[in-house]
Design a protein around this motif. Structure first.
Motif, short mmCIF file in Angstrom:
data_model
loop_
_atom_site.label_atom_id
_atom_site.label_comp_id
_atom_site.label_asym_id
_atom_site.label_seq_id
_atom_site.Cartn_x
_atom_site.Cartn_y
_atom_site.Cartn_z
N ASP A 42 33.07 35.65 -3.68
CA ASP A 42 32.71 34.22 -3.69
C ASP A 42 32.08 33.77 -5.00
OD1 ASP A 42 30.25 35.43 -3.60
OD2 ASP A 42 29.55 34.44 -1.78
N TRP A 64 29.72 35.07 -6.54
CA TRP A 64 28.36 35.59 -6.63
C TRP A 64 28.27 37.05 -6.19
CZ3 TRP A 64 24.07 31.62 -4.92
CH2 TRP A 64 24.01 30.58 -5.86
N TRP A 89 31.11 30.04 3.74
CA TRP A 89 29.73 29.96 3.27
C TRP A 89 29.05 31.31 3.40
CZ3 TRP A 89 24.78 30.22 5.70
CH2 TRP A 89 23.72 29.72 4.94
N TYR A 92 22.60 32.90 1.26
CA TYR A 92 21.76 33.48 0.21
C TYR A 92 20.30 33.04 0.35
CZ TYR A 92 26.02 34.88 -2.26
OH TYR A 92 27.21 35.47 -2.59
N ASP A 129 22.89 24.80 -0.47
CA ASP A 129 24.32 24.57 -0.32
C ASP A 129 24.89 23.85 -1.54
OD1 ASP A 129 24.08 25.71 2.13
OD2 ASP A 129 24.00 23.82 3.24
N ALA A 161 25.20 26.32 -4.40
CA ALA A 161 26.32 27.24 -4.18
C ALA A 161 27.66 26.54 -4.36
CB ALA A 161 26.22 27.85 -2.79
N ASN A 219 28.28 23.91 -6.22
CA ASN A 219 28.43 23.54 -7.62
C ASN A 219 29.32 22.30 -7.79
OD1 ASN A 219 27.97 23.95 -10.42
ND2 ASN A 219 29.97 24.93 -10.63
N ILE A 270 26.25 27.35 -10.27
CA ILE A 270 24.90 27.02 -9.77
C ILE A 270 24.34 25.76 -10.43
CG2 ILE A 270 24.38 29.37 -9.06
CD1 ILE A 270 22.69 29.72 -11.55
#
Length: 403
Positions: free
Chosen positions: A34, A36, A85, A88, A163, A166, A168, A241
């Motif tokens: 994802d 990340w 999703w 994190y 959210d 993440a 972006n 981010i």
């Protein structure tokens, strides 16, 4: 290594790992990356875990993020974005939570924004105050107000929403780019304040109109190329981010900041030197004269330091999170940065003698109410005295003393 290179390298590594791993029997969610973290094949109805990414500001790499595999063999979709999703939110330690520091920033920026808007309203209202010096102050106030408003929007819409960070989205990247421009205008307008004060003090025969035009161009246009280059570089690199990071500022932004602060430091030193020279040349030699000169110089330094942004010399380098004085640095930086707008508004508007004189004059006009009875009585008395004099002058033997 920029984010795009990292994503490509880690994406290929994740794909190799998942391709070489036997998937679980039955229904399962296929392994994915994802951008990340790398997520393995996961049986339906179970939750996968992965180490938190170390490059995300505030995340602790020793903690774990989570991703839920649904019963139908698909990753859980966020109801707002409709996209897979990963959770994190568990990547931040309670003791590393920056909520209290962000609250200090938000409170300081809010107070400063109100003070700056009130100052701008006062200076706009009283046109008799308009001059080159006040115009430079007004542009500095406007720059601070814009920066404070954008920071409040950043904290409210981006930092408060994991959210959004993440996902972006384009709007949060545009907000970051605009915020960087507004931040640079703070430094360029502080530099303009230093240039104006130094020029007026040192060069007596200067056209203030031409100087003001040059300062307007420098204050608002000089940061534009750096902000555009920074946005273009981040777009080309595919930074995520919402372009938020805690690393060293890029060169295109750091150059303007460093040049502005160092030049203002040089201007302040020369302004204080010229001021002390003029004070000594004013006469009055005596044992108390040196101490009085030093006191005036100290007062000038204290008044000009927030206007020229010299408090940033105290916090040039950010310590590591593991440092013992990290929290002290963060709270000090939050207070000095967010309350600078309030400080300059108080010193150069609310405590300005010309502004206070205009406010007192306006207050007297608004509160003065002449007494109607007193005015009527005075008018009647004048008319009566005039009529009496007319009668006396018209009467026979007027002016003769009667016994």
């Amino acid at each position: 290594m920029d984010d795009q290179e990292r994503i490509e390298r880690e994406g290929l590594a994740c794909e190799l790992v998942n391709n070489s791993t036997e998937p679980p029997a039955g229904v399962f969610c296929p392994g994915t990356f994802d951008t990340w973290a790398c997520w393995p094949h996961t049986r339906a109805g179970e939750t996968a875990s992965a180490p938190c990414p170390a490059f995300v500001p505030g995340f602790s790499p020793e903690l774990f993020a989570h991703k839920e595999c649904m019963a139908n063999g698909s990753w859980w979709l966020h109801p707002d974005t409709g996209r897979p999703w990963s959770n994190y939110t568990t990547c931040v330690k309670p003791e590393d939570d920056m909520t209290s520091i962000i609250a200090v920033f938000e409170a300081g920026y809010s107070i400063s924004l109100v003070a700056l808007l009130l100052s701008l309203g006062i200076l706009f209202y009283f046109r008799s105050l308009r001059c080159a010096r006040i115009t430079v102050h007004m542009n500095l106030f406007a720059s601070f107000a814009l920066n404070n408003a954008l920071w409040l929007a950043w904290y409210g819409f981006v930092v408060a929403s994991a959210d959004t960070v993440a996902a972006n989205p384009a709007w949060c990247r545009a907000l970051n780019a605009t915020l960087q421009y507004a931040l640079l205008t703070n430094y360029t307008w502080m530099l303009c304040e230093g240039v104006y004060l130094h020029t007026v003090l040192v060069s007596a025969f200067v056209s203030e109109r031409r100087l003001l035009r040059a300062l307007l161009a420098v204050g608002w246009l000089l940061p534009l190329p750096s902000a555009i280059v920074n946005a273009w570089r981040r777009t080309a690199a595919g930074d995520e981010i919402c372009w938020a990071d805690e690393g060293a500022p890029p060169l295109e932004l750091a150059v303007i900041v460093c040049v502005a602060v160092l030049l203002n430091l040089a201007f302040l030193c020369n302004i204080v030197r010229v001021l002390c020279t003029k004070l000594r040349a004013g006469g009055g030699a005596g044992p108390s004269r040196p101490s009085a000169t030093a006191l005036h110089a100290l007062r000038a330094t204290c008044l000009l330091a927030p206007l020229l942004g010299l408090q940033y010399l105290l916090t040039p380098f950010r310590p590591q999170r593991t440092a013992s004085w990290y929290l002290l640095y963060e709270y000090s930086a939050a207070l000095t940065t967010s309350l600078q707008g309030l400080c300059v508004a108080i010193l150069y508007c609310f405590c300005n003698g010309e502004v206070l004189a205009q406010l007192r004059r306006r207050w007297r006009v608004l509160t003065f109410r002449p007494r109607a009875n007193s005015t009527t009585n005075t008018t009647v008395s004048v008319h009566c005295l005039g009529r009496l004099q007319f009668v006396r002058s018209a009467a026979p033997g007027a002016g003769e003393e009667k016994v």
